[in-house]
Design an enzyme around this catalytic site. Structure first.
Site, PDB file in Angstrom:
ATOM      1  N   GLY A  11       0.771  -1.235   0.000  1.00 12.50           N
ATOM      2  CA  GLY A  11       0.000   0.000   0.000  1.00 12.50           C
ATOM      3  C   GLY A  11       0.803   1.286   0.000  1.00 12.50           C
ATOM      4  N   ASN A  27       1.405   3.052  -2.623  1.00 12.79           N
ATOM      5  CA  ASN A  27       0.659   3.979  -3.485  1.00 12.79           C
ATOM      6  C   ASN A  27      -0.562   4.531  -2.760  1.00 12.79           C
ATOM      7  OD1 ASN A  27       1.758   4.329  -6.329  1.00 12.79           O
ATOM      8  ND2 ASN A  27       1.991   2.123  -6.005  1.00 12.79           N
ATOM      9  N   ILE A  35      -7.638  -9.135 -11.794  1.00 16.99           N
ATOM     10  CA  ILE A  35      -8.222  -8.532 -12.996  1.00 16.99           C
ATOM     11  C   ILE A  35      -9.735  -8.716 -12.922  1.00 16.99           C
ATOM     12  CG2 ILE A  35      -8.301  -8.611 -15.515  1.00 16.99           C
ATOM     13  CD1 ILE A  35      -5.428  -9.901 -15.338  1.00 16.99           C
ATOM     14  N   LEU A  36     -10.469  -7.623 -12.813  1.00 15.42           N
ATOM     15  CA  LEU A  36     -11.926  -7.698 -12.719  1.00 15.42           C
ATOM     16  C   LEU A  36     -12.520  -7.690 -14.127  1.00 15.42           C
ATOM     17  CD1 LEU A  36     -12.365  -5.109  -9.824  1.00 15.42           C
ATOM     18  CD2 LEU A  36     -12.404  -7.612  -9.643  1.00 15.42           C
ATOM     19  N   HIS A  62       0.389   1.285 -13.238  1.00 17.03           N
ATOM     20  CA  HIS A  62       1.169   0.129 -13.700  1.00 17.03           C
ATOM     21  C   HIS A  62       2.652   0.512 -13.695  1.00 17.03           C
ATOM     22  CE1 HIS A  62       2.012  -3.616 -15.702  1.00 17.03           C
ATOM     23  NE2 HIS A  62       2.812  -2.956 -16.506  1.00 17.03           N
ATOM     24  N   THR A  86     -10.082  -1.055 -18.281  1.00 14.97           N
ATOM     25  CA  THR A  86     -11.125  -1.702 -19.076  1.00 14.97           C
ATOM     26  C   THR A  86     -11.017  -3.203 -18.810  1.00 14.97           C
ATOM     27  OG1 THR A  86      -9.597  -1.909 -20.945  1.00 14.97           O
ATOM     28  CG2 THR A  86     -11.015   0.052 -20.912  1.00 14.97           C
ATOM     29  N   GLN A 146      10.086   7.861  -7.975  1.00 13.54           N
ATOM     30  CA  GLN A 146      10.189   8.941  -8.968  1.00 13.54           C
ATOM     31  C   GLN A 146       8.960   9.064  -9.858  1.00 13.54           C
ATOM     32  OE1 GLN A 146      13.874   8.713 -11.166  1.00 13.54           O
ATOM     33  NE2 GLN A 146      15.116   8.675  -9.320  1.00 13.54           N
ATOM     34  N   GLU A 151       5.535   6.494  -9.761  1.00  9.72           N
ATOM     35  CA  GLU A 151       4.201   6.081  -9.296  1.00  9.72           C
ATOM     36  C   GLU A 151       3.610   7.011  -8.240  1.00  9.72           C
ATOM     37  OE1 GLU A 151       3.535   1.868  -8.526  1.00  9.72           O
ATOM     38  OE2 GLU A 151       5.485   1.424  -9.364  1.00  9.72           O
TER      39      GLU A 151
HETATM   40  C1  GAR Z   1       3.279  -1.084  -7.428  1.00 13.26           C
HETATM   41  O1  GAR Z   1       4.545  -1.029  -8.023  1.00 13.26           O
HETATM   42  C2  GAR Z   1       2.192  -1.091  -8.501  1.00 13.26           C
HETATM   43  O2  GAR Z   1       2.484  -0.282  -9.605  1.00 13.26           O
HETATM   44  C3  GAR Z   1       2.197  -2.540  -8.882  1.00 13.26           C
HETATM   45  O3  GAR Z   1       2.382  -3.245  -7.668  1.00 13.26           O
HETATM   46  C4  GAR Z   1       3.064  -2.422  -6.727  1.00 13.26           C
HETATM   47  C5  GAR Z   1       2.210  -2.293  -5.492  1.00 13.26           C
HETATM   48  O4  GAR Z   1       2.855  -1.594  -4.474  1.00 13.26           O
HETATM   49  N1  GAR Z   1       0.985  -2.889  -9.555  1.00 13.26           N
HETATM   50  C6  GAR Z   1       0.914  -3.782 -10.528  1.00 13.26           C
HETATM   51  O5  GAR Z   1       1.862  -4.435 -10.899  1.00 13.26           O
HETATM   52  C7  GAR Z   1      -0.471  -3.959 -11.143  1.00 13.26           C
HETATM   53  N2  GAR Z   1      -0.355  -4.588 -12.430  1.00 13.26           N
HETATM   54  P1  GAR Z   1       2.062  -0.921  -3.268  1.00 13.26           P
HETATM   55  O6  GAR Z   1       1.114  -1.960  -2.665  1.00 13.26           O
HETATM   56  O7  GAR Z   1       3.170  -0.566  -2.295  1.00 13.26           O
HETATM   57  O8  GAR Z   1       1.351   0.295  -3.788  1.00 13.26           O
END
Ligand code: GAR
Length: 209
Positions: free
Chosen positions: A13, A15, A94-95, A111, A148, A180, A182
């Site tokens: 988590g 992000n 993937i929903l 992503h 989508t 840098q 996300e």
């Molecule tokens: C992040 O790097 C995100 O971009 C990636 O998983 C990580 C989650 O980190 N997501 C994917 O690969 C989705 N296809 P977080 O739980 O610390 O945010």
């Protein structure tokens, strides 16, 4: 009226944390994080939400017979939460169209690569960075896009490039891309959405600032 943001998570988590911090700093525009839904009961993201007084729910994939049943349960939860925007923040399921059609152009995903590179089914988390290093790319990055039913294929909202450095491991590259790219472009895209600055025309986004 502010917009209800529901954040979907599966793991650490970071992000989600970037979104929480952005909201505290007044950087989510008209948006407010009202609920966090996790696909895993032990995701640390749930602790981050609870520590910040945000409502949490858990919807475990394995509790449902197939992806359609899981997607319907998620749709019902999102409708119940009156979600105006759904953010996939490290959400690893993937929903299907049971959700994607109802929340068309109202769900966004971050992503950890520059789409259309290293994306689609099987490209998630560290696997994405392993593939990038295997290929030997000199630049990778992150993409925020609308969700989508086709994995990682929706209209692109923001992208940011990050240099690959000699000696990088999947872990060091992941960390640099998170720090840098996300954690910057995800809150920014949420702000743009909540302030009605994103339009989708012919499968592409137009952003007004
Ligand atoms: C992040 O790097 C995100 O971009 C990636 O998983 C990580 C989650 O980190 N997501 C994917 O690969 C989705 N296809 P977080 O739980 O610390 O945010």
């Amino acid at each position: 009226m502010s917009k209800n943001i529901v954040v979907l998570v599966s793991g650490g988590g970071t992000n989600l944390q970037a979104l929480i911090d952005a909201e505290k700093n007044g950087e989510l525009g008209n948006g407010k994080i009202t609920c966090v839904i996790s696909s895993k009961a032990d995701a640390f993201a749930l602790t981050r939400a609870a520590d910040n007084g945000i409502k949490t729910r858990v919807l475990v994939r394995k509790d449902f017979s197939d992806i359609a049943a899981y997607s319907k349960a998620m749709r019902d939860a999102l409708v119940e939460e009156k979600a105006d925007l759904v953010v996939y923040a490290g959400f690893m399921t993937i929903l299907d169209e049971n959700v994607c059609d109802v929340f068309e152009n109202k769900m966004i995903n971050v992503h950890p690569a520059l789409i259309p590179s290293f994306c689609g089914k099987g490209f998630y988390g560290l696997h994405v960075h392993e593939s990038a290093l295997e290929k030997g790319v000199k630049v990778s990055g992150a993409t925020v896009h609308f969700v989508t039913a086709e994995c990682d294929a929706g209209p692109i909202i923001l992208q940011k490039a990050v240099a690959v450095e000699e000696g990088d491991t999947p872990e060091t590259l992941q960390k640099r891309i998170m720090e840098q790219a996300e954690w910057k472009i995800l809150p920014k895209a949420v702000q743009l959405f909540c302030d009605d600055k994103i339009k989708v025309v012919n499968g592409k986004t137009l952003i007004s600032e």
